[in-house]
Design a protein around this motif. Structure first.
Motif, PDB file in Angstrom:
ATOM      1  N   ALA A  87      24.625 -27.048  36.601  1.00  0.00           N
ATOM      2  CA  ALA A  87      25.207 -28.335  36.239  1.00  0.00           C
ATOM      3  C   ALA A  87      24.680 -28.782  34.887  1.00  0.00           C
ATOM      4  CB  ALA A  87      24.867 -29.387  37.291  1.00  0.00           C
ATOM      5  N   ARG A  88      25.542 -29.410  34.113  1.00  0.00           N
ATOM      6  CA  ARG A  88      25.125 -30.036  32.862  1.00  0.00           C
ATOM      7  C   ARG A  88      25.420 -31.526  32.966  1.00  0.00           C
ATOM      8  NH1 ARG A  88      23.220 -28.721  28.094  1.00  0.00           N
ATOM      9  NH2 ARG A  88      23.278 -26.523  28.648  1.00  0.00           N
ATOM     10  N   PHE A  89      24.383 -32.324  32.694  1.00  0.00           N
ATOM     11  CA  PHE A  89      24.491 -33.777  32.811  1.00  0.00           C
ATOM     12  C   PHE A  89      24.177 -34.443  31.481  1.00  0.00           C
ATOM     13  CE2 PHE A  89      24.312 -33.074  37.318  1.00  0.00           C
ATOM     14  CZ  PHE A  89      24.765 -34.235  37.931  1.00  0.00           C
ATOM     15  N   GLY A  90      24.815 -35.589  31.251  1.00  0.00           N
ATOM     16  CA  GLY A  90      24.365 -36.548  30.267  1.00  0.00           C
ATOM     17  C   GLY A  90      24.021 -37.790  31.061  1.00  0.00           C
ATOM     18  N   SER A  91      24.692 -38.910  30.774  1.00  0.00           N
ATOM     19  CA  SER A  91      24.507 -40.084  31.617  1.00  0.00           C
ATOM     20  C   SER A  91      25.118 -39.856  32.992  1.00  0.00           C
ATOM     21  CB  SER A  91      25.145 -41.312  30.957  1.00  0.00           C
ATOM     22  OG  SER A  91      26.522 -41.086  30.713  1.00  0.00           O
ATOM     23  N   GLU A  92      26.115 -38.956  33.064  1.00  0.00           N
ATOM     24  CA  GLU A  92      26.675 -38.508  34.335  1.00  0.00           C
ATOM     25  C   GLU A  92      27.038 -37.036  34.185  1.00  0.00           C
ATOM     26  OE1 GLU A  92      31.365 -39.714  33.763  1.00  0.00           O
ATOM     27  OE2 GLU A  92      30.105 -41.016  34.981  1.00  0.00           O
ATOM     28  N   ILE A  93      27.585 -36.450  35.233  1.00  0.00           N
ATOM     29  CA  ILE A  93      27.894 -35.032  35.221  1.00  0.00           C
ATOM     30  C   ILE A  93      28.918 -34.694  34.130  1.00  0.00           C
ATOM     31  CG2 ILE A  93      29.753 -35.193  36.942  1.00  0.00           C
ATOM     32  CD1 ILE A  93      28.679 -32.545  38.095  1.00  0.00           C
ATOM     33  N   LYS A  94      28.637 -33.605  33.390  1.00  0.00           N
ATOM     34  CA  LYS A  94      29.542 -33.116  32.350  1.00  0.00           C
ATOM     35  C   LYS A  94      30.348 -31.920  32.850  1.00  0.00           C
ATOM     36  CE  LYS A  94      28.098 -35.741  28.888  1.00  0.00           C
ATOM     37  NZ  LYS A  94      28.976 -36.687  28.173  1.00  0.00           N
ATOM     38  N   SER A  95      29.669 -31.016  33.502  1.00  0.00           N
ATOM     39  CA  SER A  95      30.334 -29.821  34.025  1.00  0.00           C
ATOM     40  C   SER A  95      29.495 -29.254  35.164  1.00  0.00           C
ATOM     41  CB  SER A  95      30.520 -28.766  32.925  1.00  0.00           C
ATOM     42  OG  SER A  95      29.267 -28.393  32.366  1.00  0.00           O
ATOM     43  N   PHE A  96      30.161 -28.530  36.040  1.00  0.00           N
ATOM     44  CA  PHE A  96      29.485 -27.999  37.229  1.00  0.00           C
ATOM     45  C   PHE A  96      30.190 -26.707  37.625  1.00  0.00           C
ATOM     46  CE2 PHE A  96      27.784 -27.689  41.437  1.00  0.00           C
ATOM     47  CZ  PHE A  96      26.615 -28.445  41.436  1.00  0.00           C
ATOM     48  N   ALA A  97      29.427 -25.668  37.917  1.00  0.00           N
ATOM     49  CA  ALA A  97      29.997 -24.391  38.338  1.00  0.00           C
ATOM     50  C   ALA A  97      29.205 -23.844  39.522  1.00  0.00           C
ATOM     51  CB  ALA A  97      29.974 -23.381  37.197  1.00  0.00           C
ATOM     52  N   ILE A  98      29.911 -23.294  40.492  1.00  0.00           N
ATOM     53  CA  ILE A  98      29.298 -22.701  41.678  1.00  0.00           C
ATOM     54  C   ILE A  98      29.875 -21.306  41.878  1.00  0.00           C
ATOM     55  CG2 ILE A  98      28.875 -22.922  44.161  1.00  0.00           C
ATOM     56  CD1 ILE A  98      29.588 -25.909  43.856  1.00  0.00           C
ATOM     57  N   LEU A  99      29.009 -20.323  42.012  1.00  0.00           N
ATOM     58  CA  LEU A  99      29.419 -18.955  42.318  1.00  0.00           C
ATOM     59  C   LEU A  99      28.814 -18.576  43.661  1.00  0.00           C
ATOM     60  CD1 LEU A  99      30.787 -16.292  41.279  1.00  0.00           C
ATOM     61  CD2 LEU A  99      28.528 -15.641  40.400  1.00  0.00           C
ATOM     62  N   SER A 100      29.656 -18.172  44.618  1.00  0.00           N
ATOM     63  CA  SER A 100      29.169 -17.809  45.941  1.00  0.00           C
ATOM     64  C   SER A 100      29.867 -16.551  46.428  1.00  0.00           C
ATOM     65  CB  SER A 100      29.383 -18.953  46.946  1.00  0.00           C
ATOM     66  OG  SER A 100      30.767 -19.233  47.098  1.00  0.00           O
ATOM     67  N   ALA A 101      29.239 -15.865  47.367  1.00  0.00           N
ATOM     68  CA  ALA A 101      29.812 -14.654  47.952  1.00  0.00           C
ATOM     69  C   ALA A 101      29.132 -14.389  49.281  1.00  0.00           C
ATOM     70  CB  ALA A 101      29.629 -13.450  47.031  1.00  0.00           C
ATOM     71  N   THR A 102      29.877 -13.809  50.206  1.00  0.00           N
ATOM     72  CA  THR A 102      29.281 -13.438  51.495  1.00  0.00           C
ATOM     73  C   THR A 102      28.422 -12.189  51.360  1.00  0.00           C
ATOM     74  OG1 THR A 102      31.293 -12.198  52.048  1.00  0.00           O
ATOM     75  CG2 THR A 102      31.152 -14.481  52.815  1.00  0.00           C
ATOM     76  N   SER A 103      28.662 -11.407  50.298  1.00  0.00           N
ATOM     77  CA  SER A 103      27.886 -10.195  50.042  1.00  0.00           C
ATOM     78  C   SER A 103      27.841  -9.933  48.546  1.00  0.00           C
ATOM     79  CB  SER A 103      28.504  -8.988  50.772  1.00  0.00           C
ATOM     80  OG  SER A 103      27.828  -7.791  50.432  1.00  0.00           O
ATOM     81  N   PHE A 104      26.647  -9.640  48.040  1.00  0.00           N
ATOM     82  CA  PHE A 104      26.457  -9.308  46.627  1.00  0.00           C
ATOM     83  C   PHE A 104      25.483  -8.138  46.561  1.00  0.00           C
ATOM     84  CE2 PHE A 104      23.962  -9.870  42.678  1.00  0.00           C
ATOM     85  CZ  PHE A 104      24.982  -9.748  41.750  1.00  0.00           C
ATOM     86  N   GLN A 105      25.992  -6.950  46.268  1.00  0.00           N
ATOM     87  CA  GLN A 105      25.175  -5.743  46.321  1.00  0.00           C
ATOM     88  C   GLN A 105      25.529  -4.797  45.183  1.00  0.00           C
ATOM     89  OE1 GLN A 105      26.201  -4.330  50.240  1.00  0.00           O
ATOM     90  NE2 GLN A 105      24.552  -5.480  51.226  1.00  0.00           N
ATOM     91  N   ARG A 106      24.567  -3.920  44.869  1.00  0.00           N
ATOM     92  CA  ARG A 106      24.852  -2.871  43.900  1.00  0.00           C
ATOM     93  C   ARG A 106      25.836  -1.877  44.500  1.00  0.00           C
ATOM     94  NH1 ARG A 106      22.905  -2.239  39.162  1.00  0.00           N
ATOM     95  NH2 ARG A 106      21.069  -3.374  38.433  1.00  0.00           N
ATOM     96  N   ARG A 107      26.753  -1.422  43.686  1.00  0.00           N
ATOM     97  CA  ARG A 107      27.757  -0.471  44.142  1.00  0.00           C
ATOM     98  C   ARG A 107      27.126   0.916  44.203  1.00  0.00           C
ATOM     99  NH1 ARG A 107      33.337   0.976  40.881  1.00  0.00           N
ATOM    100  NH2 ARG A 107      33.841   2.847  42.079  1.00  0.00           N
ATOM    101  N   VAL A 108      27.103   1.515  45.399  1.00  0.00           N
ATOM    102  CA  VAL A 108      26.488   2.832  45.583  1.00  0.00           C
ATOM    103  C   VAL A 108      27.518   3.932  45.723  1.00  0.00           C
ATOM    104  CG1 VAL A 108      24.379   1.895  46.578  1.00  0.00           C
ATOM    105  CG2 VAL A 108      26.322   2.415  48.085  1.00  0.00           C
ATOM    106  N   GLN A 109      28.784   3.567  45.961  1.00  0.00           N
ATOM    107  CA  GLN A 109      29.837   4.556  46.082  1.00  0.00           C
ATOM    108  C   GLN A 109      31.170   3.921  45.690  1.00  0.00           C
ATOM    109  OE1 GLN A 109      29.780   5.688  50.180  1.00  0.00           O
ATOM    110  NE2 GLN A 109      30.600   3.756  50.917  1.00  0.00           N
ATOM    111  N   PRO A 110      32.172   4.739  45.339  1.00  0.00           N
ATOM    112  CA  PRO A 110      33.465   4.185  44.933  1.00  0.00           C
ATOM    113  C   PRO A 110      34.079   3.339  46.034  1.00  0.00           C
ATOM    114  CG  PRO A 110      33.323   6.519  44.395  1.00  0.00           C
ATOM    115  CD  PRO A 110      32.140   6.207  45.264  1.00  0.00           C
TER     116      PRO A 110
END
Length: 334
Positions: free
Chosen positions: A137-160
């Motif tokens: 989040a970036r704020f000044g006197s109030e919120i300027k921008s907000f971003a959320i990244l979520s996932a049920t799974s986040f892993q290194r790719r080990v196979q195609p």
């Protein structure tokens, strides 16, 4: 007598070393080294403060669990009813020690990074060891921008990827009602965390008039609130009226927001070798603040984490914003 090599160093060079050291705890310990150190330590202009958690209180209520149970089972407008009708819900339960006492002597500090306890890591909405939740989040006197990244799974790719997971032609998928409600609750919980941190940062700014840049993150590297030189100047111009308005909430009020959401059941990140499942990107801006979609140019997606993972998060955000299908919503102030 053996010569003290530190006597050869100028005060400016010593201050440069203290600024590189940064950690408030280590800097405070330097006071006992010598009278010269004690006279210079508090002139450091860069400070990092990691705040320890308070002892666990068994009577403490988990607001987010209440929100999950109520919001998933009932219409979304319940949230506004819940916030408006319960005075305790508007009060932030402080789970860490105030930074004021530690920082009160660092009057020359220009750049400050406050690290709060992770408070159990995730908000309780993401389940599973491989799940991901990051926000910025970036704020000044109030919120300027907000971003959320979520996932049920986040892993290194080990196979195609299997043929069923091919993402090359995916332009976004449809969320079920349950998934959409969960994302809205997740967004609200992250906004509450950010607004509470912003309230704390305003208190620090009141007492440190040289501050130009300030960040409030958490030990779990889940989310962070940032204020640069322009935002700090903006908040100083209106800090008296804001403190009077927000004193009853102990958090900054969230304004009316425009919200855009992208979703992908499977997202391959070939540049950094990761794969995400159940990936969701949410971007919010105040109503009337222009069209959502320029986050990759403004540095909005500088999510916290290890270096290799941060690059993957940025890649994920870029790829998801290319999708043709997305959800557009508005969120009322609370």
């Amino acid at each position: 007598m053996e010569e003290d090599c530190f006597d050869r160093l100028t005060d400016d060079l010593l201050l440069s070393i203290f600024n590189k050291l940064g950690d408030a705890k280590s800097l405070t310990r330097c006071i006992s080294v010598s009278k010269r150190f004690a006279s210079l330590v508090f002139e450091a202009d860069t400070v990092f403060l990691s705040i320890p958690p308070r002892k666990h209180n068994p009577l403490r209520r988990n607001l987010f669990k209440i929100l999950i149970g109520k919001l998933i089972a009932k219409p979304l407008h319940f949230f506004h009813h819940f916030i408006a009708d319960r005075p305790d819900a508007n009060r932030k339960v402080v789970s860490f020690y105030s930074p004021k006492e530690v920082l009160k002597h660092f009057r020359q500090v220009k750049t400050m990074h406050i690290e709060l306890p992770s408070d159990g890591g995730k908000t309780g909405l993401m389940e599973g060891n491989g799940s991901l939740l990051k926000w910025k989040a970036r704020f000044g006197s109030e919120i300027k921008s907000f971003a959320i990244l979520s996932a049920t799974s986040f892993q290194r790719r080990v196979q195609p990827l299997s043929s069923g997971d091919d993402f090359s032609e995916n332009n976004g998928e449809v969320l079920t009602d349950g998934q959409l409600k969960l994302q809205i609750v997740l967004t609200i919980s992250c906004l509450l965390a950010a607004s509470a941190r912003h309230y704390l940062m305003k208190q620090v700014l009141e007492e440190h008039h040289a501050l130009e840049n300030i960040i409030a993150s958490d030990a779990g590297k889940q989310g962070k609130v940032c204020m640069g030189k322009d935002e700090v100047a903006e908040i100083r111009n209106s800090i008296k009226s804001m403190v009077a308005t927000d004193s009853s909430l102990e958090r900054t009020r969230v304004p009316d927001l425009s919200m855009r959401l992208w979703y992908a059941p499977v997202l391959e990140l070939p540049e950094n070798g990761y794969i995400m499942r159940g990936a969701t990107l949410v971007v919010l801006r105040p109503n009337g603040d222009g069209q959502i979609g320029n986050g990759r140019k403004s540095g909005l997606f500088g999510f916290d984490g290890e270096e290799c993972e941060r690059k993957a998060y940025s890649e994920a955000a870029r790829e998801m914003m290319k999708m043709k299908k997305s959800y557009l919503m508005t969120m009322e102030s609370f």
